[in-house]
Scaffold this motif. Structure first.
Motif, PDB file in Angstrom:
ATOM      1  N   ARG A   1       0.077   7.623   0.029  1.00 31.70           N
ATOM      2  CA  ARG A   1      -1.056   7.996   0.352  1.00 31.70           C
ATOM      3  C   ARG A   1      -1.913   9.057  -0.573  1.00 31.70           C
ATOM      4  NH1 ARG A   1      -1.834   7.637   5.990  1.00 31.70           N
ATOM      5  NH2 ARG A   1      -3.948   8.525   5.212  1.00 31.70           N
ATOM      6  N   PHE A   2      -1.139   9.799  -1.078  1.00 27.34           N
ATOM      7  CA  PHE A   2      -1.744  11.050  -1.741  1.00 27.34           C
ATOM      8  C   PHE A   2      -1.588  11.346  -3.260  1.00 27.34           C
ATOM      9  CE2 PHE A   2      -0.661  12.361   2.611  1.00 27.34           C
ATOM     10  CZ  PHE A   2      -2.084  12.675   3.184  1.00 27.34           C
ATOM     11  N   TRP A   3      -0.309  10.564  -3.764  1.00 24.82           N
ATOM     12  CA  TRP A   3       0.128  11.134  -5.333  1.00 24.82           C
ATOM     13  C   TRP A   3      -0.124   9.914  -6.112  1.00 24.82           C
ATOM     14  CZ3 TRP A   3       5.216  13.367  -3.189  1.00 24.82           C
ATOM     15  CH2 TRP A   3       5.065  14.611  -2.480  1.00 24.82           C
ATOM     16  N   LYS A   4      -0.867   8.941  -5.717  1.00 25.42           N
ATOM     17  CA  LYS A   4      -0.926   7.712  -6.576  1.00 25.42           C
ATOM     18  C   LYS A   4      -1.769   8.099  -8.000  1.00 25.42           C
ATOM     19  CE  LYS A   4      -0.221   3.777  -3.438  1.00 25.42           C
ATOM     20  NZ  LYS A   4      -0.885   2.399  -2.830  1.00 25.42           N
ATOM     21  N   SER A   5      -2.922   8.988  -7.448  1.00 26.71           N
ATOM     22  CA  SER A   5      -3.681   9.207  -8.586  1.00 26.71           C
ATOM     23  C   SER A   5      -3.275  10.425  -9.486  1.00 26.71           C
ATOM     24  CB  SER A   5      -5.083   9.876  -7.864  1.00 26.71           C
ATOM     25  OG  SER A   5      -4.837  10.534  -7.132  1.00 26.71           O
ATOM     26  N   VAL A   6      -2.243  11.135  -9.146  1.00 30.18           N
ATOM     27  CA  VAL A   6      -1.656  12.230 -10.067  1.00 30.18           C
ATOM     28  C   VAL A   6      -1.074  11.368 -11.403  1.00 30.18           C
ATOM     29  CG1 VAL A   6       0.059  13.940 -10.343  1.00 30.18           C
ATOM     30  CG2 VAL A   6      -0.841  13.203  -8.002  1.00 30.18           C
ATOM     31  N   THR A   7      -1.177  12.221 -12.427  1.00 32.01           N
ATOM     32  CA  THR A   7      -1.023  11.778 -13.815  1.00 32.01           C
ATOM     33  C   THR A   7       0.566  11.216 -13.533  1.00 32.01           C
ATOM     34  OG1 THR A   7      -2.672  12.987 -14.883  1.00 32.01           O
ATOM     35  CG2 THR A   7      -1.000  12.129 -16.370  1.00 32.01           C
ATOM     36  N   MET A   8       0.870  10.365 -14.198  1.00 34.81           N
ATOM     37  CA  MET A   8       2.400   9.900 -14.285  1.00 34.81           C
ATOM     38  C   MET A   8       3.348  10.798 -14.824  1.00 34.81           C
ATOM     39  SD  MET A   8       4.190   6.418 -14.671  1.00 34.81           S
ATOM     40  CE  MET A   8       6.161   5.938 -14.453  1.00 34.81           C
ATOM     41  N   ARG A   9       2.698  11.238 -16.077  1.00 32.39           N
ATOM     42  CA  ARG A   9       3.855  12.161 -16.869  1.00 32.39           C
ATOM     43  C   ARG A   9       3.756  13.554 -16.077  1.00 32.39           C
ATOM     44  NH1 ARG A   9       1.713  12.804 -22.816  1.00 32.39           N
ATOM     45  NH2 ARG A   9       2.003  10.639 -22.666  1.00 32.39           N
ATOM     46  N   LYS A  10       2.814  13.905 -15.462  1.00 34.95           N
ATOM     47  CA  LYS A  10       2.791  15.275 -14.756  1.00 34.95           C
ATOM     48  C   LYS A  10       3.903  15.051 -13.406  1.00 34.95           C
ATOM     49  CE  LYS A  10       0.078  18.471 -12.295  1.00 34.95           C
ATOM     50  NZ  LYS A  10      -1.210  18.849 -11.876  1.00 34.95           N
ATOM     51  N   LEU A  11       3.739  13.993 -12.727  1.00 36.34           N
ATOM     52  CA  LEU A  11       4.409  13.636 -11.669  1.00 36.34           C
ATOM     53  C   LEU A  11       5.813  13.714 -11.907  1.00 36.34           C
ATOM     54  CD1 LEU A  11       4.526  13.015  -8.510  1.00 36.34           C
ATOM     55  CD2 LEU A  11       4.212  10.791  -9.051  1.00 36.34           C
ATOM     56  N   ILE A  12       6.044  13.037 -12.933  1.00 37.44           N
ATOM     57  CA  ILE A  12       7.442  12.433 -13.321  1.00 37.44           C
ATOM     58  C   ILE A  12       8.274  13.733 -14.015  1.00 37.44           C
ATOM     59  CG2 ILE A  12       9.208  11.487 -15.060  1.00 37.44           C
ATOM     60  CD1 ILE A  12       8.185   9.652 -12.544  1.00 37.44           C
TER      61      ILE A  12
END
Length: 462
Positions: free
Chosen positions: A280-291
């Motif tokens: 719902r909310f975190w798909k647009s977060v940069t993958m490197r930052k999320l991981i």
């Protein structure tokens, strides 16, 4: 199809019920050394590594004109032949070599069943446009896992392990009867899979070689290969001390099995909640930052075991039972969620026609890295001298885990900087991507739950 799919996935999710009994049986009845217990748990997962082979065999070999239901029946039968002897034959569960053979046979059967059922759901959904079938299957697995952990923790103190093995064997017999009673042509998928009949002039080895060649080209793509190397190494290099933690919780803290079972339920709910928030909310977060944030959070969550070992929780007024119930499975839930962005990324990048092969390869690579992690944990426990009666060095082992979990952040640049889902053209291109995501969405959800189940023998006790 609803009965076959729903009950089949529910039974596979319910596998944690006999596995919980098996873990307690090995720790209490057989009095296995913590390292030996973890060695049995990790070695038993070896058949899971060959999942891509089972998928290729299911695609290429027909049995009496069908190539899905027969493999489901074979996998279920192998599980019956493993859990049945454990329930009825004392030597099968009391002699470690015999017990190990049953564990390997059980996981072999479960792997074949899971691969064949995933393929069956995919073909049926495409043939009849049953888009909700994948979600239905995932929910059935999740309900089975939650119920299995809850009932396992509740009944183990009063019911013998052999009784729990026998109950699960009966469920497997029901599943076997259902799969054998249904004809594959009645599901309406035979016409879709009959294209292999036109390739009888080609050898089976030729077909398998062609599929492996397509898979190799997909893996060589830079974004896929770099991401695969990072996620596999981030799992493999962290030495799991699950066997030692389990023995500490049961032998030193004398925790009730119901508490351990409910802690697993809490962990599953956390993982599902995090997956929902990502969607719902975190798909647009940069993958490197999320991981990167997820990996750091995972490393610090490992220190929760240190709080328990040092009994810091008691100093601040939190009983051991409450602490284990709320926090014991948090690290596993975070580790499970960490896979989701990678799975979505791979699903969007894999070439057309190679979705199933690539995702099966990812599943087997994750399982292999988990096994390597478990073996490293066995070596670490032996090196620092953790035994059934001496857990004084367990705190040092947990600190080693923390440092190992932080190291992958040094090469986080191998993870793509873009979000895992990249929006393309607004109309034509987006509808094409949408159709592709529908086709592979089932793999994303099932792979997450399958990976958790593959690791449940290592982390069920956390």
């Amino acid at each position: 199809m609803s009965v076959l799919c729903g009950f089949g996935y529910w039974v596979q999710g319910f596998r944690c019920f006999p596995w919980l009994a098996l873990n307690f049986h090995m720790a209490h009845n057989l009095s296995l050394h913590p390292s030996a217990l973890q060695l049995v748990q990790n070695s038993g997962n070896l058949p899971m590594v060959a999942k891509p082979l089972y998928g290729i065999l299911s695609d290429a070999f027909y049995i009496n004109g069908a190539h899905r239901l027969p493999y489901i029946s074979i996998g279920v039968l192998l599980q019956v032949l493993s859990w049945g002897p454990l329930a009825l034959i004392p030597s099968a569960r009391e002699a470690l070599p015999n017990l190990m053979a049953c564990v390997l046979l059980s996981n072999l059967g479960a792997s074949i069943t899971e691969v064949a059922m995933d393929a069956l759901v995919a073909e049926y959904g495409q043939r009849h446009r049953a888009n909700g079938l994948q979600s239905y299957a995932f929910m059935a697995s999740a309900v089975g896992g939650i119920l299995g952990n809850f009932l396992g923790g509740y009944f183990w103190p009063t019911a013998a392990s052999k009784t729990m093995f026998f109950v699960f064997s009966i469920l497997l017999i029901f599943q076997l009867a259902i799969s054998m009673a249904i004809k594959e042509e009645a599901l309406g998928i035979q016409a879709q899979t009959s294209h292999y009949d036109d390739r009888q002039s080609s050898s089976i080895l030729g077909i398998m070689g062609s599929q492996m060649s397509n898979l190799r080209r997909a893996i060589q793509e830079e974004t896929i290969s770099s991401s695969l190397v990072w996620v596999v190494s981030s799992i493999a290099m962290v030495p799991l001390l699950s066997g030692s933690i389990f023995c500490y919780q049961t032998q030193c803290l004398h925790l009730d099995p119901a508490v351990l079972g409910m802690s697993r339920v809490v962990g599953q709910l956390v993982a599902l909640s995090a997956s929902f928030l990502f969607d719902r909310f975190w798909k647009s977060v940069t993958m490197r930052k999320l991981i990167g944030c997820t990996q750091a959070l995972y490393a610090f969550s490992l220190l929760l075991d240190l709080v328990l070992v040092k009994q810091i929780n008691l100093r601040i007024g939190i009983p051991n039972e409450i602490f284990v119930l709320c926090f014991s499975s948090l690290a596993e839930a975070i580790a499970q969620f960490k896979l989701l962005p990678f799975i979505v990324l791979f699903a969007n990048l894999c070439p057309r026609g190679c979705e199933g092969s690539l995702m099966s390869f990812l599943a087997s690579a994750l399982c292999l890295s988990s096994i390597v992690s478990g073996f490293f944990g066995v070596g670490l426990a032996s090196l620092i001298g953790i035994t059934s009666g001496d857990f004084s060095s367990l705190a040092g082992g947990i600190l080693v885990q923390f440092v190992a979990a932080m190291l992958p952040l040094r090469w986080i640049d191998r993870v793509p900087a873009s979000p895992p889902i990249v929006e393309k053209e607004k109309k034509r291109g987006r509808s094409k991507r949408s159709r592709r995501n529908k086709r592979i969405g089932r793999v994303v959800l099932r792979l997450l739950y399958a990976y958790r189940r593959e690791r449940e023998s290592e982390t069920l006790q956390r």
